[in-house]
Scaffold this motif. Structure first.
Motif, PDB file in Angstrom:
ATOM      1  N   UNK A  55       0.575  -0.783  -0.235  1.00  0.00           N
ATOM      2  CA  UNK A  55       0.048   0.057  -0.213  1.00  0.00           C
ATOM      3  C   UNK A  55       0.800   1.047   0.315  1.00  0.00           C
ATOM      4  N   UNK A  56       2.092   1.246   1.081  1.00  0.00           N
ATOM      5  CA  UNK A  56       2.920   2.414   0.761  1.00  0.00           C
ATOM      6  C   UNK A  56       3.224   2.879  -0.498  1.00  0.00           C
ATOM      7  N   UNK A  57       3.629   1.510  -1.270  1.00  0.00           N
ATOM      8  CA  UNK A  57       4.680   1.686  -2.359  1.00  0.00           C
ATOM      9  C   UNK A  57       3.579   2.303  -3.634  1.00  0.00           C
ATOM     10  N   UNK A  58       1.938   1.766  -3.741  1.00  0.00           N
ATOM     11  CA  UNK A  58       1.343   2.165  -4.528  1.00  0.00           C
ATOM     12  C   UNK A  58       1.391   3.746  -4.487  1.00  0.00           C
ATOM     13  N   UNK A  59       1.186   4.478  -3.196  1.00  0.00           N
ATOM     14  CA  UNK A  59       0.359   5.652  -2.202  1.00  0.00           C
ATOM     15  C   UNK A  59       2.073   6.382  -3.054  1.00  0.00           C
ATOM     16  N   UNK A  60       3.033   5.723  -3.002  1.00  0.00           N
ATOM     17  CA  UNK A  60       4.244   6.813  -2.984  1.00  0.00           C
ATOM     18  C   UNK A  60       4.553   7.008  -4.526  1.00  0.00           C
ATOM     19  N   UNK A  61       4.082   5.597  -5.385  1.00  0.00           N
ATOM     20  CA  UNK A  61       4.068   5.605  -6.880  1.00  0.00           C
ATOM     21  C   UNK A  61       3.407   7.073  -7.582  1.00  0.00           C
ATOM     22  N   UNK A  62       2.183   6.724  -6.971  1.00  0.00           N
ATOM     23  CA  UNK A  62       0.630   7.421  -7.175  1.00  0.00           C
ATOM     24  C   UNK A  62       1.763   8.616  -7.550  1.00  0.00           C
ATOM     25  N   UNK A  63       1.941   9.326  -5.920  1.00  0.00           N
ATOM     26  CA  UNK A  63       1.853  10.776  -5.537  1.00  0.00           C
ATOM     27  C   UNK A  63       2.735  10.998  -6.702  1.00  0.00           C
ATOM     28  N   UNK A  64       3.711   9.942  -6.949  1.00  0.00           N
ATOM     29  CA  UNK A  64       4.973  10.675  -7.756  1.00  0.00           C
ATOM     30  C   UNK A  64       5.232  10.857  -8.868  1.00  0.00           C
ATOM     31  N   UNK A  65       3.764   9.555  -9.853  1.00  0.00           N
ATOM     32  CA  UNK A  65       3.489  10.109 -11.283  1.00  0.00           C
ATOM     33  C   UNK A  65       2.026  11.419 -11.416  1.00  0.00           C
ATOM     34  N   UNK A  66       1.908  11.515  -9.719  1.00  0.00           N
ATOM     35  CA  UNK A  66       0.526  12.720 -10.556  1.00  0.00           C
ATOM     36  C   UNK A  66       1.424  13.684 -10.251  1.00  0.00           C
ATOM     37  N   UNK A 112     -10.012   9.818 -28.584  1.00  0.00           N
ATOM     38  CA  UNK A 112     -10.290   9.285 -27.601  1.00  0.00           C
ATOM     39  C   UNK A 112      -8.813   9.126 -25.514  1.00  0.00           C
ATOM     40  N   UNK A 113      -7.667   9.069 -26.860  1.00  0.00           N
ATOM     41  CA  UNK A 113      -6.670   9.665 -26.023  1.00  0.00           C
ATOM     42  C   UNK A 113      -6.281  10.063 -25.341  1.00  0.00           C
ATOM     43  N   UNK A 114      -7.227  12.057 -26.323  1.00  0.00           N
ATOM     44  CA  UNK A 114      -6.214  13.229 -25.080  1.00  0.00           C
ATOM     45  C   UNK A 114      -7.994  13.480 -24.420  1.00  0.00           C
ATOM     46  N   UNK A 115      -8.280  12.403 -24.923  1.00  0.00           N
ATOM     47  CA  UNK A 115     -10.185  12.312 -23.442  1.00  0.00           C
ATOM     48  C   UNK A 115      -9.212  11.919 -22.386  1.00  0.00           C
ATOM     49  N   UNK A 116      -8.722  10.817 -22.521  1.00  0.00           N
ATOM     50  CA  UNK A 116      -7.786   9.467 -21.396  1.00  0.00           C
ATOM     51  C   UNK A 116      -6.948  10.858 -21.077  1.00  0.00           C
ATOM     52  N   UNK A 117      -6.321  11.423 -21.301  1.00  0.00           N
ATOM     53  CA  UNK A 117      -5.188  12.229 -20.881  1.00  0.00           C
ATOM     54  C   UNK A 117      -5.850  12.888 -20.296  1.00  0.00           C
ATOM     55  N   UNK A 118      -6.417  13.784 -20.237  1.00  0.00           N
ATOM     56  CA  UNK A 118      -7.327  14.855 -19.471  1.00  0.00           C
ATOM     57  C   UNK A 118      -7.972  14.345 -17.841  1.00  0.00           C
ATOM     58  N   UNK A 119      -8.450  13.406 -18.322  1.00  0.00           N
ATOM     59  CA  UNK A 119      -8.952  12.996 -17.149  1.00  0.00           C
ATOM     60  C   UNK A 119      -7.629  12.172 -16.220  1.00  0.00           C
ATOM     61  N   UNK A 120      -6.720  11.327 -16.847  1.00  0.00           N
ATOM     62  CA  UNK A 120      -5.472  11.545 -15.939  1.00  0.00           C
ATOM     63  C   UNK A 120      -4.944  12.788 -15.469  1.00  0.00           C
ATOM     64  N   UNK A 121      -4.834  14.344 -15.961  1.00  0.00           N
ATOM     65  CA  UNK A 121      -4.999  15.271 -15.362  1.00  0.00           C
ATOM     66  C   UNK A 121      -5.413  15.894 -14.556  1.00  0.00           C
ATOM     67  N   UNK A 122      -6.596  15.891 -14.523  1.00  0.00           N
ATOM     68  CA  UNK A 122      -7.364  16.230 -13.760  1.00  0.00           C
ATOM     69  C   UNK A 122      -7.075  15.377 -12.159  1.00  0.00           C
ATOM     70  N   UNK A 123      -7.196  13.889 -12.675  1.00  0.00           N
ATOM     71  CA  UNK A 123      -7.257  13.207 -11.640  1.00  0.00           C
ATOM     72  C   UNK A 123      -5.440  13.374 -11.031  1.00  0.00           C
ATOM     73  N   UNK A 124      -4.847  13.605 -10.782  1.00  0.00           N
ATOM     74  CA  UNK A 124      -3.427  14.119 -11.159  1.00  0.00           C
ATOM     75  C   UNK A 124      -3.459  15.184 -10.043  1.00  0.00           C
ATOM     76  N   UNK A 125      -4.542  15.761 -10.477  1.00  0.00           N
ATOM     77  CA  UNK A 125      -4.342  17.444 -10.247  1.00  0.00           C
ATOM     78  C   UNK A 125      -5.121  17.370  -8.388  1.00  0.00           C
TER      79      UNK A 125
END
Length: 177
Positions: A55-66, A112-125
């Protein structure tokens, strides 16, 4: 008729009748749903099953990528916001108004990949905004799971639309020859 002409007639190099296009489409959407916000999906499953360090690894990697995505947006967001719509409209207009099949094929990949990119940016923010409060692994798992469902829904819709359009194009051209 020589052997090269026979092979050229057997292998149709138009976009929608080319096997490599469909393989690339499958690989792109498979990868997009496996790498959710840059985190491999098996890490989410491992964090659910094992807990603790996973779980710690997941949170850490997710925050790094965000944070990485937020830095990319901070550095190149204006350029992306200008160039991406221009390229999409150019591909759409060239493909569907002028009938360039390669532009249609790339457009049906890129939109559709640009829509995925927009969703990813929103989640990262959102994740970076909440990271100051200390992100819990359950929040990250839920966010990544929800994001993956949306990516898969966009991917399924994109594959269906692309398949129908490709079948239409192939039928249209096969009726002419």
């Amino acid at each position: 008729m020589n052997i090269f002409e026979i092979i050229a007639k057997l292998i149709d190099m138009r976009s929608f009748s080319n096997l490599w296009y469909w393989i690339a489409l499958a690989v792109v959407w498979s990868s997009a749903s496996h790498w959710v916000l840059g985190v491999p999906w098996d890490m989410v499953g491992r964090a659910r099953r094992k807990g603790a360090q996973a779980e710690n690894d997941l949170v850490t990697l997710t925050l790094i990528n965000a944070r990485r995505l937020n830095v990319i947006w901070a550095d190149a967001g204006v350029a992306i916001a200008i160039v991406l719509p221009f390229l999409l409209s150019f591909l759409g207009f060239t493909g569907f108004f002028y009938g360039a099949e390669i532009a249609q094929a790339v457009f049906l990949f890129a939109l559709p990949l640009s829509a995925v990119f927009a969703l990813s940016m929103s989640l990262a923010h959102r994740l970076c905004a909440q990271s100051g409060d200390g992100l819990g692994s359950d929040l990250v798992i839920r966010a990544l799971s929800r994001h993956r469902v949306w990516v898969q829904a966009i991917g399924i819709a994109a594959i269906i639309v692309t398949s129908f359009w490709g079948m239409f194009q192939n039928l249209r051209f096969s009726a002419l020859f």
